[in-house]
Design a protein around this motif. Structure first.
Motif, short mmCIF file in Angstrom:
data_model
loop_
_atom_site.label_atom_id
_atom_site.label_comp_id
_atom_site.label_asym_id
_atom_site.label_seq_id
_atom_site.Cartn_x
_atom_site.Cartn_y
_atom_site.Cartn_z
N GLN A 91 1.12 -95.73 40.58
CA GLN A 91 0.58 -94.68 39.73
C GLN A 91 -0.63 -94.01 40.39
N ILE A 92 -1.46 -94.79 41.04
CA ILE A 92 -2.60 -94.23 41.75
C ILE A 92 -2.12 -93.33 42.88
N ARG A 93 -1.11 -93.78 43.63
CA ARG A 93 -0.54 -92.98 44.72
C ARG A 93 0.02 -91.67 44.18
N ASN A 94 0.74 -91.73 43.05
CA ASN A 94 1.31 -90.52 42.47
C ASN A 94 0.23 -89.55 42.02
N ARG A 95 -0.86 -90.06 41.47
CA ARG A 95 -1.95 -89.18 41.05
C ARG A 95 -2.63 -88.53 42.25
N LEU A 96 -2.78 -89.28 43.33
CA LEU A 96 -3.34 -88.70 44.55
C LEU A 96 -2.46 -87.57 45.07
N ILE A 97 -1.15 -87.77 45.04
CA ILE A 97 -0.21 -86.75 45.51
C ILE A 97 -0.29 -85.51 44.63
N LEU A 98 -0.31 -85.70 43.31
CA LEU A 98 -0.39 -84.55 42.40
C LEU A 98 -1.69 -83.78 42.61
N THR A 99 -2.79 -84.50 42.79
CA THR A 99 -4.07 -83.84 43.00
C THR A 99 -4.08 -83.07 44.32
N ALA A 100 -3.52 -83.67 45.37
CA ALA A 100 -3.47 -82.99 46.67
C ALA A 100 -2.63 -81.72 46.59
N ARG A 101 -1.52 -81.76 45.87
CA ARG A 101 -0.68 -80.57 45.71
C ARG A 101 -1.42 -79.48 44.93
N TRP A 102 -2.17 -79.88 43.90
CA TRP A 102 -2.94 -78.95 43.11
C TRP A 102 -4.01 -78.27 43.97
N VAL A 103 -4.68 -79.06 44.80
CA VAL A 103 -5.70 -78.52 45.70
C VAL A 103 -5.07 -77.52 46.68
N LEU A 104 -3.90 -77.86 47.22
CA LEU A 104 -3.25 -76.95 48.16
C LEU A 104 -2.85 -75.63 47.50
N ARG A 105 -2.46 -75.68 46.24
CA ARG A 105 -2.13 -74.43 45.54
C ARG A 105 -3.39 -73.56 45.39
N ASP A 106 -4.51 -74.18 45.05
CA ASP A 106 -5.74 -73.41 44.85
C ASP A 106 -6.33 -72.91 46.15
N HIS A 107 -6.15 -73.64 47.23
CA HIS A 107 -6.78 -73.30 48.51
C HIS A 107 -5.78 -72.66 49.48
N ARG A 108 -4.72 -72.05 48.95
CA ARG A 108 -3.74 -71.37 49.79
C ARG A 108 -4.37 -70.14 50.42
N PRO A 109 -4.22 -69.95 51.71
CA PRO A 109 -4.84 -68.79 52.37
C PRO A 109 -4.31 -67.48 51.82
N GLY A 110 -5.20 -66.51 51.74
CA GLY A 110 -4.82 -65.18 51.27
C GLY A 110 -4.23 -64.35 52.40
#
Length: 79
Positions: A10-29
């Motif tokens: 569960q901790i691993r899954n939460r880390l993955i979800l958070t990393a994906r969320w960060v990548l969506r927000d920090h996608r280059p323009g």
């Protein structure tokens, strides 16, 4: 749930979800820079990619275990 009650998966899954969320927000323009950090090589996105890469390697390692063969010198246990 709080952290003391989470399994490692569960901790691993939460880390993955958070990393994906960060990548969506920090996608280059269109200019190639992060819209939040305003840098060309966003260190936050790099860290998120590293988390995903590490999680993938751990998953591959845990599923790639070889099946054990019974040792002919060990006595058979009866149930």
């Amino acid at each position: 749930m709080t952290a003391p009650f989470l399994s490692l998966a569960q901790i691993r899954n939460r880390l993955i979800l958070t990393a994906r969320w960060v990548l969506r927000d920090h996608r280059p323009g269109p200019d190639g820079r992060c819209p939040i950090c305003r840098t060309a090589n966003c260190p936050v996105a790099t860290a998120a990619r590293n988390v995903l890469r590490a999680a993938k390697q751990v998953q591959q390692r845990s599923t790639a275990t070889e099946p054990t063969t019974p040792d002919p010198n060990d006595p058979q246990q009866t149930g």
